[in-house]
Write a protein that holds these residues in place. Structure first.
Motif, PDB file in Angstrom:
ATOM      1  N   VAL A   1      39.937  -7.523 -16.523  1.00  8.29           N
ATOM      2  CA  VAL A   1      39.664  -6.142 -16.117  1.00  8.29           C
ATOM      3  C   VAL A   1      38.980  -5.371 -17.241  1.00  8.29           C
ATOM      4  CG1 VAL A   1      40.728  -3.971 -15.363  1.00  8.29           C
ATOM      5  CG2 VAL A   1      41.609  -6.143 -14.512  1.00  8.29           C
ATOM      6  N   GLN A   2      39.228  -5.767 -18.488  1.00  6.53           N
ATOM      7  CA  GLN A   2      38.673  -5.053 -19.628  1.00  6.53           C
ATOM      8  C   GLN A   2      37.191  -5.304 -19.815  1.00  6.53           C
ATOM      9  OE1 GLN A   2      40.596  -2.871 -21.185  1.00  6.53           O
ATOM     10  NE2 GLN A   2      42.230  -3.463 -19.783  1.00  6.53           N
TER      11      GLN A   2
ATOM     12  N   MET B   1      32.770  -3.901  -7.433  1.00 12.16           N
ATOM     13  CA  MET B   1      33.942  -3.100  -7.100  1.00 12.16           C
ATOM     14  C   MET B   1      33.664  -1.618  -7.292  1.00 12.16           C
ATOM     15  SD  MET B   1      36.268  -5.654  -6.697  1.00 12.16           S
ATOM     16  CE  MET B   1      37.954  -5.178  -7.075  1.00 12.16           C
TER      17      MET B   1
ATOM     18  N   VAL C   1      31.175  -0.829 -10.447  1.00  8.68           N
ATOM     19  CA  VAL C   1      31.257  -1.758 -11.574  1.00  8.68           C
ATOM     20  C   VAL C   1      31.178  -3.208 -11.098  1.00  8.68           C
ATOM     21  CG1 VAL C   1      32.689  -0.148 -12.905  1.00  8.68           C
ATOM     22  CG2 VAL C   1      33.791  -1.925 -11.531  1.00  8.68           C
TER      23      VAL C   1
ATOM     24  N   GLU D   1      35.590   1.574  -8.894  1.00 10.26           N
ATOM     25  CA  GLU D   1      36.691   1.871  -9.819  1.00 10.26           C
ATOM     26  C   GLU D   1      36.974   3.367  -9.759  1.00 10.26           C
ATOM     27  OE1 GLU D   1      37.702   1.839 -14.602  1.00 10.26           O
ATOM     28  OE2 GLU D   1      36.017   0.654 -13.846  1.00 10.26           O
TER      29      GLU D   1
ATOM     30  N   GLN E   1      33.046  -6.499 -11.914  1.00 10.63           N
ATOM     31  CA  GLN E   1      34.287  -6.913 -12.551  1.00 10.63           C
ATOM     32  C   GLN E   1      34.254  -8.415 -12.800  1.00 10.63           C
ATOM     33  OE1 GLN E   1      38.440  -7.239 -10.636  1.00 10.63           O
ATOM     34  NE2 GLN E   1      38.417  -5.161 -11.467  1.00 10.63           N
ATOM     35  N   LYS E   2      34.388  -8.783 -14.065  1.00  8.10           N
ATOM     36  CA  LYS E   2      34.471 -10.199 -14.412  1.00  8.10           C
ATOM     37  C   LYS E   2      35.857 -10.685 -14.039  1.00  8.10           C
ATOM     38  CE  LYS E   2      31.159  -9.915 -18.213  1.00  8.10           C
ATOM     39  NZ  LYS E   2      30.932 -10.152 -19.658  1.00  8.10           N
TER      40      LYS E   2
ATOM     41  N   GLU F   1      37.145  -3.529  -3.411  1.00 12.35           N
ATOM     42  CA  GLU F   1      36.049  -4.497  -3.386  1.00 12.35           C
ATOM     43  C   GLU F   1      34.931  -4.044  -2.447  1.00 12.35           C
ATOM     44  OE1 GLU F   1      35.247  -9.284  -2.591  1.00 12.35           O
ATOM     45  OE2 GLU F   1      37.282  -8.446  -2.513  1.00 12.35           O
TER      46      GLU F   1
ATOM     47  N   ASN G   1      34.700  -5.044 -17.501  1.00 13.42           N
ATOM     48  CA  ASN G   1      33.874  -4.510 -16.430  1.00 13.42           C
ATOM     49  C   ASN G   1      32.511  -4.068 -16.946  1.00 13.42           C
ATOM     50  OD1 ASN G   1      36.024  -4.876 -14.714  1.00 13.42           O
ATOM     51  ND2 ASN G   1      36.645  -2.734 -14.695  1.00 13.42           N
TER      52      ASN G   1
ATOM     53  N   TYR H   1      41.024  -0.311  -7.925  1.00 17.98           N
ATOM     54  CA  TYR H   1      39.774  -0.961  -7.550  1.00 17.98           C
ATOM     55  C   TYR H   1      39.727  -1.216  -6.053  1.00 17.98           C
ATOM     56  CZ  TYR H   1      39.202  -1.746 -12.537  1.00 17.98           C
ATOM     57  OH  TYR H   1      39.071  -1.568 -13.888  1.00 17.98           O
TER      58      TYR H   1
ATOM     59  N   SER I   1      43.276   2.641 -13.714  1.00 21.84           N
ATOM     60  CA  SER I   1      42.219   2.518 -12.723  1.00 21.84           C
ATOM     61  C   SER I   1      42.655   1.671 -11.537  1.00 21.84           C
ATOM     62  CB  SER I   1      40.974   1.900 -13.358  1.00 21.84           C
ATOM     63  OG  SER I   1      40.433   2.764 -14.324  1.00 21.84           O
TER      64      SER I   1
ATOM     65  N   THR J   1      31.895 -12.913 -10.829  1.00 19.60           N
ATOM     66  CA  THR J   1      32.040 -11.465 -10.815  1.00 19.60           C
ATOM     67  C   THR J   1      32.262 -10.966  -9.392  1.00 19.60           C
ATOM     68  OG1 THR J   1      29.653 -11.122 -10.602  1.00 19.60           O
ATOM     69  CG2 THR J   1      30.564 -11.147 -12.829  1.00 19.60           C
TER      70      THR J   1
END
Length: 278
Positions: free
Chosen positions: A49-50, A91, A42, A93, A44-45, A106, A52, A104, A102, A88
């Protein structure tokens, strides 16, 4: 002349709206801990976290190395360019424990096969922060040319659709599984490549298809992972919408999808992992 339309099966190309997120169709939910090493790749912003962006399915091979389709890595560059104003991180997940939130890890660096082309050698590795599992993905040592007629399970993080009419708007907690048979490819699309057909005991009233959205997921044989999902005939996915398959075309000999076999790349994968540097 028969016109065949193929799509690389990366979710990154289908995220314009939630309805565009596609799935393995007609499969089943994996059970807890059945495939713990199958994870999501994913974007990830940062700070949310919501938000992605699901890119592809991936296979964790060791604590710090993960396997995916090469075009998944290339699609990340496109997504990063399109969101250049937003910070961003790439990652992995995954579920650290059953029913947990979840976790994560990197992505530190990536490696594409040196022979990677648009439809050739579609394989890549992700160097990550440590991911601790009880079981990791094992690559089969079998030559892929010996697999015809044998059963495999295709696994991916798409949406399952059991009634061929509606699908969940969100990605599942656990991956989805589709049982198929390895077969000769009817025409060359990838290099190298393996193809899949439905089992002979197929229930004609239930559609099965590998749809855009599950690139990088494994094709699992009893000996280990033999291929990674790459291409599908998107007509069977209703051009990005859930529709019933044409029954006159859907039989035990019909090609559901095409994958990149791993046996030609074992030496390259081993050399990259052993180097511990990309």
């Amino acid at each position: 002349m028969k016109f065949i339309l193929f799509f690389l099966v990366s979710s990154a190309y289908s995220l314009k709206t939630s309805k565009d997120v596609l799935r393995i169709m007609g499969g089943r939910n994996a059970t807890e801990n059945e495939f713990p090493y199958v994870v999501k790749l994913v974007l990830q912003k940062l700070g949310s976290v919501q938000a992605n962006i699901f890119v592809c399915t991936s296979i964790v091979l060791t604590t710090t190395w993960t396997l995916t389709a090469g075009h998944c890595i290339a699609s990340v560059d496109q997504l990063t360019d399109s969101t250049s104003m937003i910070q961003t991180k790439l990652m992995l997940e995954y579920q650290s424990t059953p029913k947990s939130e979840s976790a994560y890890s990197e992505i530190l660096s990536t490696a594409l096969h040196p022979g990677k082309g648009k439809l050739a050698n579609d394989i890549g590795l992700l160097h990550t922060q440590p991911v601790i599992f009880a079981t990791y993905g094992k690559i089969s040592s079998l030559d892929y040319t010996t697999l015809n007629g044998q059963q495999v399970f295709l696994v991916g993080y798409g949406m399952i659709n059991e009634n061929q009419e509606e699908a969940s708007p969100s990605l599942p907690l656990f991956p989805q599984v589709l049982e198929l048979i390895v077969k000769d490819c009817p025409y060359m699309t990838l290099y190298p490549e393996v193809c899949f057909a439905p089992p002979c005991f197929l229930d004609k009233h239930k559609s099965k298809a590998l749809c855009p959205g599950d690139s990088g997921g494994p094709s699992i044989h009893p000996s280990g992972v033999v291929a990674i999902n790459t291409i599908t005939d998107a007509r069977d996915c209703g051009m990005y919408k859930v529709k019933k398959l044409r029954r006159d075309r859907y039989d035990a000999g019909y090609n559901i999808g095409t994958a990149t076999p791993l046996s030609p790349f074992i030496d390259w994968i081993s050399s990259v992992i052993q180097s511990e540097a990309v």
